[in-house]
Design a protein around this motif. Structure first.
Motif, PDB file in Angstrom:
ATOM      1  N   PRO A  12       0.792  -1.239   0.000  1.00 13.12           N
ATOM      2  CA  PRO A  12       0.000   0.000   0.000  1.00 13.12           C
ATOM      3  C   PRO A  12       0.819   1.281   0.000  1.00 13.12           C
ATOM      4  N   ARG A  13       2.190   1.177   0.004  1.00 12.39           N
ATOM      5  CA  ARG A  13       2.985   2.413   0.014  1.00 12.39           C
ATOM      6  C   ARG A  13       2.771   3.194  -1.286  1.00 12.39           C
ATOM      7  N   THR A  14       2.685   2.476  -2.383  1.00 11.66           N
ATOM      8  CA  THR A  14       2.372   3.128  -3.659  1.00 11.66           C
ATOM      9  C   THR A  14       0.886   2.978  -3.944  1.00 11.66           C
ATOM     10  N   ARG A  15       0.253   4.101  -4.116  1.00 10.97           N
ATOM     11  CA  ARG A  15      -1.170   4.138  -4.479  1.00 10.97           C
ATOM     12  C   ARG A  15      -1.309   5.094  -5.666  1.00 10.97           C
ATOM     13  N   LEU A  16      -1.436   4.558  -6.842  1.00  8.56           N
ATOM     14  CA  LEU A  16      -1.501   5.399  -8.035  1.00  8.56           C
ATOM     15  C   LEU A  16      -2.743   6.278  -8.063  1.00  8.56           C
ATOM     16  N   ARG A  17      -3.756   5.889  -7.304  1.00  6.99           N
ATOM     17  CA  ARG A  17      -4.985   6.695  -7.281  1.00  6.99           C
ATOM     18  C   ARG A  17      -4.797   8.019  -6.531  1.00  6.99           C
TER      19      ARG A  17
END
Length: 341
Positions: free
Chosen positions: A16-21
């Motif tokens: 969850p560290r990267t969330r493109l949203r």
């Protein structure tokens, strides 16, 4: 020694560290990180020119598009200028009685296109004018070049295409756009234009023009469908199966001194637009042709999609593929919509 990896090989931190949203949550963020944008200055308005005064005719196969007499073309040019559209491409609706086997009306200095160019330049000098160089609106057979015994004559056609372009340039045309697909026509046009003192006239080559099924409504609009009948243009326009050939065509036209190049049709050939732009880095235009425009509008009229949104999305796709500018029948209405934002 640390060797940096190409960006496309770098692994992002996992969810969850990267969330493109995160960058899609708000409109200002989406606009901030948008990779491409559509502007009024990217759009060119094609126009069908009709004899008479105060005349307009609907084109059933192109909802919302009309044939216009010269005075109404001038009014369209004024509207285009207000909307920020930089140029118009002119196509004549030649009366049947002025069509001939050799298309000689094409080099009549007082033909529809030449009169429209002069009228636009008097009234709206800041609008660019683009004139099509091809014989199909003027011939009784509907082909782009001279025809003899069922064969399109290449070298003989070059001479009359040069005469056509010289008339257009003398009328004040800014850009001549050979769409005929005869071999060697760009070099012939450049030599003829320069020899007549028109060395500032731009050549926009239809470098990769395919023998497409998407041209039908255009041929209805200029009245060449009936002339062409069951014949086709496959001996000089490109096969839809070919991509590498488009690069050869473009390279030849550039070597002959084309200032800009075009890919036609547009949306079914985004890969060609991308390859041409990447290979040559020359100003590259796309033509959202009549069939593409008609499909979107027809679906909108049926309530099957939002035609306005679909139109803008398709135009943005051209920009994403690498097009510097787009000929589209929706140029002015799209530009006005962009201005209102």
């Amino acid at each position: 020694m640390v060797v940096s990896q190409p960006l496309h090989l770098v692994n992002p931190a996992p969810f969850p560290r990267t969330r493109l949203r995160r960058l899609r949550r708000q409109a200002w963020l989406r606009d901030l990180v948008a990779e491409h944008a559509l502007r009024p200055a990217d759009l060119i308005q094609p126009c069908f020119v009709l004899e008479g005064e105060g005349r307009r005719e609907a084109i059933p196969s192109m909802p919302g598009v009309e044939r216009l007499s010269v005075d109404l073309v001038v009014a369209m040019a004024e509207r285009a200028a207000r909307a920020g559209v930089p140029a118009m491409a002119l196509f004549p609706v030649t009366p049947p009685e002025r069509k001939s086997e050799d298309g000689c009306e094409a080099w009549n200095e007082d033909n529809l296109v030449c009169r429209a160019i002069r009228a636009i330049k008097r009234a709206v000098p800041e609008i660019g004018t683009i004139a099509d160089v091809a014989l199909d609106p003027y011939t009784t057979h509907g082909q782009d070049g001279l025809l003899r015994d069922g064969v399109i004559l290449n070298d003989e056609s070059l001479e009359v295409l040069c005469r056509q372009a010289l008339c257009q340039a003398a009328a004040g045309c800014d850009v001549v756009a050979p769409s005929d697909m005869m071999d060697g026509r760009v070099a012939a046009l450049r030599e003829a234009l320069d020899g007549a003192g028109h060395n500032q006239t731009v050549i926009l080559s239809y470098a990769a023009k395919y023998a497409s099924a998407f041209y039908g409504p255009f041929r209805d609009a200029v009245g060449s469908s009936a002339s062409l009948g069951r014949a086709d243009k496959k001996t000089y326009q490109m096969s839809p199966a070919n991509a590498a050939e488009a690069l050869r065509e473009t390279a030849l036209d550039i070597s002959e001194a084309a200032d800009m190049v075009m890919v036609k049709p547009g949306l079914p050939y985004l890969d060609i637009i991308h390859r041409v732009k990447a290979a040559f880095q020359l100003p590259t235009l796309a033509y959202q042709v009549s069939g593409e425009y008609a499909m979107i509008h027809a679906a909108g009229l049926q309530g099957w999609l939002d035609a306005e949104a679909a139109m803008e999305e398709s135009l943005l796709a051209f920009k994403r593929a690498g097009a510097d500018a787009i000929l589209t029948y929706a140029a002015i209405e799209t530009a006005e919509k962009l201005q209102r934002r």
